[in-house]
Structure formats: structure tokens, C-alpha cells
Design a protein around this motif. Structure first.
Motif, PDB file in Angstrom:
ATOM      1  N   ARG A 180       0.843  -1.202   0.000  1.00 24.25           N
ATOM      2  CA  ARG A 180       0.000   0.000   0.000  1.00 24.25           C
ATOM      3  C   ARG A 180       0.873   1.246   0.000  1.00 24.25           C
ATOM      4  NH1 ARG A 180      -4.840  -1.480   4.331  1.00 24.25           N
ATOM      5  NH2 ARG A 180      -5.616  -3.324   3.203  1.00 24.25           N
ATOM      6  N   PRO A 181       0.468   2.305  -0.716  1.00 25.58           N
ATOM      7  CA  PRO A 181       1.296   3.516  -0.830  1.00 25.58           C
ATOM      8  C   PRO A 181       1.666   4.117   0.522  1.00 25.58           C
ATOM      9  CG  PRO A 181      -0.498   3.569  -2.411  1.00 25.58           C
ATOM     10  CD  PRO A 181      -0.739   2.392  -1.539  1.00 25.58           C
ATOM     11  N   VAL A 182       0.751   4.091   1.455  1.00 24.45           N
ATOM     12  CA  VAL A 182       1.003   4.740   2.736  1.00 24.45           C
ATOM     13  C   VAL A 182       2.104   4.034   3.514  1.00 24.45           C
ATOM     14  CG1 VAL A 182      -0.717   3.407   3.973  1.00 24.45           C
ATOM     15  CG2 VAL A 182      -0.121   5.688   4.790  1.00 24.45           C
ATOM     16  N   LEU A 183       2.252   2.688   3.307  1.00 27.45           N
ATOM     17  CA  LEU A 183       3.309   1.958   3.989  1.00 27.45           C
ATOM     18  C   LEU A 183       4.542   1.788   3.110  1.00 27.45           C
ATOM     19  CD1 LEU A 183       1.285  -0.812   5.862  1.00 27.45           C
ATOM     20  CD2 LEU A 183       2.228   1.301   6.773  1.00 27.45           C
ATOM     21  N   ALA A 184       4.360   1.778   1.791  1.00 26.04           N
ATOM     22  CA  ALA A 184       5.513   1.687   0.902  1.00 26.04           C
ATOM     23  C   ALA A 184       6.405   2.924   1.053  1.00 26.04           C
ATOM     24  CB  ALA A 184       5.051   1.526  -0.554  1.00 26.04           C
ATOM     25  N   ASN A 185       5.821   4.126   1.225  1.00 30.08           N
ATOM     26  CA  ASN A 185       6.572   5.369   1.447  1.00 30.08           C
ATOM     27  C   ASN A 185       5.887   6.131   2.578  1.00 30.08           C
ATOM     28  OD1 ASN A 185       8.236   7.546   1.322  1.00 30.08           O
ATOM     29  ND2 ASN A 185       7.515   8.314  -0.662  1.00 30.08           N
ATOM     30  N   PRO A 186       6.210   5.786   3.838  1.00 27.25           N
ATOM     31  CA  PRO A 186       5.498   6.403   4.970  1.00 27.25           C
ATOM     32  C   PRO A 186       5.651   7.912   5.024  1.00 27.25           C
ATOM     33  CG  PRO A 186       6.773   4.475   5.677  1.00 27.25           C
ATOM     34  CD  PRO A 186       7.188   4.790   4.285  1.00 27.25           C
ATOM     35  N   LEU A 187       6.789   8.494   4.438  1.00 23.63           N
ATOM     36  CA  LEU A 187       7.004   9.943   4.507  1.00 23.63           C
ATOM     37  C   LEU A 187       6.068  10.720   3.588  1.00 23.63           C
ATOM     38  CD1 LEU A 187      10.908  10.053   4.652  1.00 23.63           C
ATOM     39  CD2 LEU A 187       9.269  10.172   6.524  1.00 23.63           C
ATOM     40  N   THR A 188       5.331   9.997   2.728  1.00 26.05           N
ATOM     41  CA  THR A 188       4.410  10.695   1.823  1.00 26.05           C
ATOM     42  C   THR A 188       3.371  11.481   2.608  1.00 26.05           C
ATOM     43  OG1 THR A 188       4.713   8.978   0.148  1.00 26.05           O
ATOM     44  CG2 THR A 188       2.761  10.375  -0.048  1.00 26.05           C
ATOM     45  N   MET A 189       2.840  10.870   3.628  1.00 25.95           N
ATOM     46  CA  MET A 189       1.844  11.567   4.444  1.00 25.95           C
ATOM     47  C   MET A 189       2.457  12.774   5.146  1.00 25.95           C
ATOM     48  SD  MET A 189      -0.130   8.322   6.193  1.00 25.95           S
ATOM     49  CE  MET A 189      -1.154   9.425   7.147  1.00 25.95           C
ATOM     50  N   ILE A 190       3.704  12.590   5.647  1.00 31.53           N
ATOM     51  CA  ILE A 190       4.356  13.703   6.344  1.00 31.53           C
ATOM     52  C   ILE A 190       4.672  14.833   5.363  1.00 31.53           C
ATOM     53  CG2 ILE A 190       6.399  14.349   7.672  1.00 31.53           C
ATOM     54  CD1 ILE A 190       6.441  11.530   8.772  1.00 31.53           C
ATOM     55  N   ASP A 191       5.173  14.449   4.158  1.00 33.63           N
ATOM     56  CA  ASP A 191       5.493  15.479   3.167  1.00 33.63           C
ATOM     57  C   ASP A 191       4.254  16.268   2.774  1.00 33.63           C
ATOM     58  OD1 ASP A 191       8.057  14.582   3.263  1.00 33.63           O
ATOM     59  OD2 ASP A 191       7.902  13.323   1.465  1.00 33.63           O
ATOM     60  N   ALA A 192       3.132  15.536   2.578  1.00 30.97           N
ATOM     61  CA  ALA A 192       1.904  16.238   2.197  1.00 30.97           C
ATOM     62  C   ALA A 192       1.469  17.192   3.308  1.00 30.97           C
ATOM     63  CB  ALA A 192       0.813  15.239   1.888  1.00 30.97           C
ATOM     64  N   ARG A 193       1.567  16.745   4.531  1.00 30.69           N
ATOM     65  CA  ARG A 193       1.188  17.621   5.642  1.00 30.69           C
ATOM     66  C   ARG A 193       2.180  18.773   5.799  1.00 30.69           C
ATOM     67  NH1 ARG A 193      -2.006  14.116   4.883  1.00 30.69           N
ATOM     68  NH2 ARG A 193      -3.547  13.271   6.347  1.00 30.69           N
ATOM     69  N   GLN A 194       3.507  18.499   5.505  1.00 23.71           N
ATOM     70  CA  GLN A 194       4.503  19.559   5.638  1.00 23.71           C
ATOM     71  C   GLN A 194       4.239  20.681   4.645  1.00 23.71           C
ATOM     72  OE1 GLN A 194       6.999  19.627   7.958  1.00 23.71           O
ATOM     73  NE2 GLN A 194       7.293  21.740   7.241  1.00 23.71           N
ATOM     74  N   GLU A 195       3.832  20.325   3.434  1.00 22.99           N
ATOM     75  CA  GLU A 195       3.515  21.356   2.441  1.00 22.99           C
ATOM     76  C   GLU A 195       2.361  22.230   2.915  1.00 22.99           C
ATOM     77  OE1 GLU A 195       2.737  19.301  -1.126  1.00 22.99           O
ATOM     78  OE2 GLU A 195       4.830  18.666  -1.461  1.00 22.99           O
ATOM     79  N   ARG A 196       1.371  21.573   3.517  1.00 18.65           N
ATOM     80  CA  ARG A 196       0.244  22.360   4.015  1.00 18.65           C
ATOM     81  C   ARG A 196       0.679  23.247   5.178  1.00 18.65           C
ATOM     82  NH1 ARG A 196      -4.671  18.339   5.024  1.00 18.65           N
ATOM     83  NH2 ARG A 196      -5.589  20.344   5.688  1.00 18.65           N
ATOM     84  N   VAL A 197       1.554  22.697   6.049  1.00 16.23           N
ATOM     85  CA  VAL A 197       2.047  23.521   7.168  1.00 16.23           C
ATOM     86  C   VAL A 197       2.858  24.709   6.661  1.00 16.23           C
ATOM     87  CG1 VAL A 197       3.604  23.500   9.161  1.00 16.23           C
ATOM     88  CG2 VAL A 197       2.006  21.623   8.829  1.00 16.23           C
ATOM     89  N   ASP A 198       3.750  24.460   5.678  1.00 14.51           N
ATOM     90  CA  ASP A 198       4.551  25.560   5.117  1.00 14.51           C
ATOM     91  C   ASP A 198       3.667  26.625   4.499  1.00 14.51           C
ATOM     92  OD1 ASP A 198       6.753  24.183   5.935  1.00 14.51           O
ATOM     93  OD2 ASP A 198       7.200  23.307   3.956  1.00 14.51           O
ATOM     94  N   ALA A 199       2.645  26.198   3.757  1.00 13.48           N
ATOM     95  CA  ALA A 199       1.724  27.174   3.148  1.00 13.48           C
ATOM     96  C   ALA A 199       0.991  27.969   4.220  1.00 13.48           C
ATOM     97  CB  ALA A 199       0.733  26.455   2.238  1.00 13.48           C
ATOM     98  N   ALA A 200       0.601  27.258   5.306  1.00 17.19           N
ATOM     99  CA  ALA A 200      -0.087  27.973   6.383  1.00 17.19           C
ATOM    100  C   ALA A 200       0.832  28.982   7.060  1.00 17.19           C
ATOM    101  CB  ALA A 200      -0.612  26.964   7.404  1.00 17.19           C
TER     102      ALA A 200
END
Length: 397
Positions: free
Chosen positions: A293-313
């Protein structure tokens, strides 16, 4: 002829009630009729007589009446003059020989059943692998050899405590009772087999003895009945904890087969191993599916997506903060300019001065010359500083 018949009938009727022993060769009892017809034959001579009776007499017989059954009947002889025939009207019938023995056994069966000695809840389970097996049988009998041979073939380590006793005749029951009590008192003996080969009803009679049956019922050790063959059914079969069809069957029921048990253990091990392997493979497939599953194959994907939102905020917050600061700075500048315009400093800069009287308890600005008598001390404030002065006499115009 008629006179002879009447005289014969008169003489026969004077005989009264008689008891006759014979063998039944024919029974004719039709449902719904009030009279049953039998033929009674003398087994030692070719002589027979017709017998009539109430069908209920046949139904009340303690043993089933069939062709060949030996009986004793009680009745009155009748001579029919018209046909010149002799018959016997009976009121009681009793079996003799084997029939009497069977009747006694049936009465004992009913008594013991009423007392609950045949109840399945009284049956004790046999141990899976008894330490020692007690065996009561005839000396060097076929039943004894069968039990020992089959048991040791199935489990060579099994131990037997063999007790030789008579298995028929008047001495059988006392001997069996003695050995049964001894085996039941031995703590090593975990099951007792009473074995005998087949035989006639008379031969098997000791195994329907009431004393023996009650002793077996009182035993603390489980008892296996292995008397006769499959058709034989002494009452011991009903009282014992287990009924074996033959002595060989008793050995099979008491002693497990080591080969079969080892095969069962091997089969269970294989089944357990297969079940464990299948469980591991199933869980491995579940883990592999989760890993793909993508979420476990690359666990940092979720963090990266959230980091982009945090940076934009963060950028939005900083932009909003700068805008707010700019707006407030501009407003502050406007207020400062207005304050400067309206404040006294601008007035003083245009050449005005502020006179404050300082020799009173509460220094205050002077707005009238009447407040400045001669000798009053004042403070004069101009745009670039202040000076103290004293009022002297002079023109007040």
C-alpha cells in the motif's frame, strides 16, 4: 356306537383337572378370536393331543412360546362324542427346562432394572491406558488366550493379573466373587475383564446370578463383560460398565492399539504443522499486502503532504501578520500626525507661550492677569524650553 361314545365321554369327564408335560408343535392364535389352538406332542413317543385355551394364557407366558417349547399345562380333558375326538382345555401353562431358566432370568432382569442397576448413568468410563488389567476366566481357556494375545499384540507393555476360576457349574459364582473382590481391592488394577467363550443357556447361567450381578455393580473398578459370542446376552452384560461382543473384542476395547495411536499422533503432528504453515503463509500474505500500500511503501508521503500544508499555512500567517503590522503602523503614523497637529507643541512653535503659576499648592496654567498679582512666581514655557520669573508691579493693561 352312540352309547359307546357317550360312555367314553362320561368316563373321561370324570378325570377332572390333570397336569400334562409335552412339546408344542403348532400354535394357532388368531387376533380377535376367543380360543387359541395348540398341538401338544410327547417328545418320547409319536403321540399328540389337541389343546385349546384362552389367548391371554399364551400372552401371559413368562417366556415366548414357539414351536418346540417344552411346557407343563394344567387342564381338563374333553371327549367330543360327535367326532369321537379327545382334546384338552387348559387354564395354566408353564415352561420347563430352558424355558424355566429364561423365565427366571427375565424376572431377575425386571427386578434389577427397577432398582436401576442397568442405568447408563452408573457406567464408569474405562481408562485410556490401564496400568494393570485384571482378567477372570477359565484356566487355559480359549477366551483367556484370545484376550492375552490380542492385548499384547496391540500394546506389548500392558500388564495382566490373571485369575483362573470355573466359568460354569455350581462352583463358578463363589470362585468368581472371590477373585473379583481381590482384583477390586488391588490399587494397581484399573479395569477388570470377565471373559468366557460361548455356551448353552445352562452353561452361561452363572453370569446371570443375582449375587454376582450385585457384586459387579458395587465394584469401584470398571468391569468389562466378555461372555460368549454376539447372540449370547447374560445379565452381566447389562450390569457391567462395558459389554464386549467377544473376548477378543474386550481386549480391543480395553487396550489401545499402539500402531494406531502412533499413527494418530503422527497424523496430528502433520495436521498441526500444516495448519501452522498455512497460518504463517496467510499472515505473510497479509503483511505483503499491507507493505504494497502507498502509505506503507513510502510512509514519509503523508508527512510530506502535511509539511507542504504547514509551510503554506506559515507563509499565509506571516503575510497576514505583516499586513496587519503595516496597517497598524500606517494608522499609528496618522494618529501621531493628528496628535502633533492638535498638541500644544505646535502652538508654542508658532510663538505662543504657556504661563504656569508655581508658588501655589497646585501649580496650574494661568489664563487671566488677575491670577498674577505682584510677587507671584511663574514658569514660562516656550517652544524650545522654559524660564522662571517673578511678577513685579507694572501696567496691567
Amino acid at each position: 356306537m352312540r352309547t359307546l361314545s357317550f360312555k367314553l365321554a362320561e368316563w373321561i369327564h370324570r378325570l377332572g383337572q390333570v397336569w400334562v408335560e409335552g412339546q408344542i408343535t403348532q400354535i394357532n392364535a388368531r387376533p380377535g378370536t376367543r380360543t387359541a389352538f395348540l398341538t401338544l406332542r410327547d417328545p418320547a413317543a409319536d403321540i399328540s393331543i389337541s389343546v385349546t385355551c384362552d389367548p391371554n394364557i399364551l400372552r401371559r407366558s413368562p417366556v415366548p412360546l414357539t414351536d418346540g417349547t417344552r411346557v407343563i399345562v394344567s387342564g381338563r380333558p374333553n371327549f367330543y362324542s360327535g367326532r369321537g375326538t379327545l382334546s384338552l382345555r387348559i387354564t395354566e401353562i408353564r415352561p420347563v427346562g430352558v424355558g424355566e431358566l429364561l423365565a427366571r432370568i427375565e424376572r431377575l432382569r425386571g427386578l434389577l432394572a427397577a432398582e436401576g442397576l442397568f442405568d447408563a448413568r452408573r457406567k464408569r468410563p474405562l481408562p485410556f491406558l490401564p496400568h494393570t488389567v485384571g482378567l477372570i476366566s477359565g484356566r487355559a481357556s480359549a477366551a483367556q488366550r484370545d484376550v492375552l494375545a490380542v492385548a499384547r499384540q496391540r500394546w506389548a507393555a500392558v500388564q495382566f493379573d490373571v485369575r483362573d476360576t470355573p466359568v460354569q457349574g455350581p462352583t463358578a459364582v463363589p470362585a468368581i466373587l472371590t477373585e473379583l473382590a481381590a482384583l477390586d481391592a488391588d490399587p494397581r488394577v484399573q479395569v477388570i475383564i470377565i471373559a468366557r467363550g460361548g455356551g448353552s443357556v445352562e452353561d452361561l447361567l452363572p453370569f446371570s446370578d443375582e449375587t454376582l450381578l450385585r457384586a459387579v455393580s458395587d465394584c469401584r473398578t470398571p468391569v468389562v463383560s466378555a461372555i460368549g459370542h454376539e447372540p449370547d446376552s447374560p445379565l452381566l452384560d447389562l450390569v457391567a460398565d462395558l459389554r464386549a461382543a467377544t473376548p477378543t473384542d474386550a481386549a480391543k476395547r480395553v487396550v489401545p492399539d499402539v500402531t494406531a495411536e502412533l499413527a494418530a499422533i503422527a497424523s496430528l503432528r502433520d495436521r498441526n504443522a500444516n495448519a501452522l504453515r498455512n497460518w504463517v503463509h496467510r499472515e505473510q500474505r497479509v503483511l505483503d499486502g499491507l507493505r504494497t500500500r502507498p502509505v506503507l511503501a513510502n510512509p514519509l508521503t503523508m508527512i510530506d503532504a502535511r509539511q507542504e500544508r504547514v509551510d503554506a499555512a506559515v507563509v499565509d500567517i506571516r503575510r497576514s501578520a505583516r499586513h496587519l503590522l503595516t496597517v497598524e503602523e500606517h494608522r499609528n503614523a496618522q494618529l501621531t500626525a493628528r496628535l502633533s497637529t492638535l498638541g500644544p507643541a505646535q502652538t508654542l512653535a508658532r510663538g505662543y507661550a504657556v504661563v504656569q503659576r508655581t508658588d501655589t499648592d497646585r501649580p496650574h496654567a494661568v489664563s487671566s492677569v488677575d491670577e498674577l498679582p505682584a510677587g507671584a512666581r511663574v514658569r514660562i514655557r516656550v517652544a524650545d524650553g522654559s524660564r522662571h520669573a517673578t511678577i513685579v508691579e507694572g501696567d496691567q493693561s
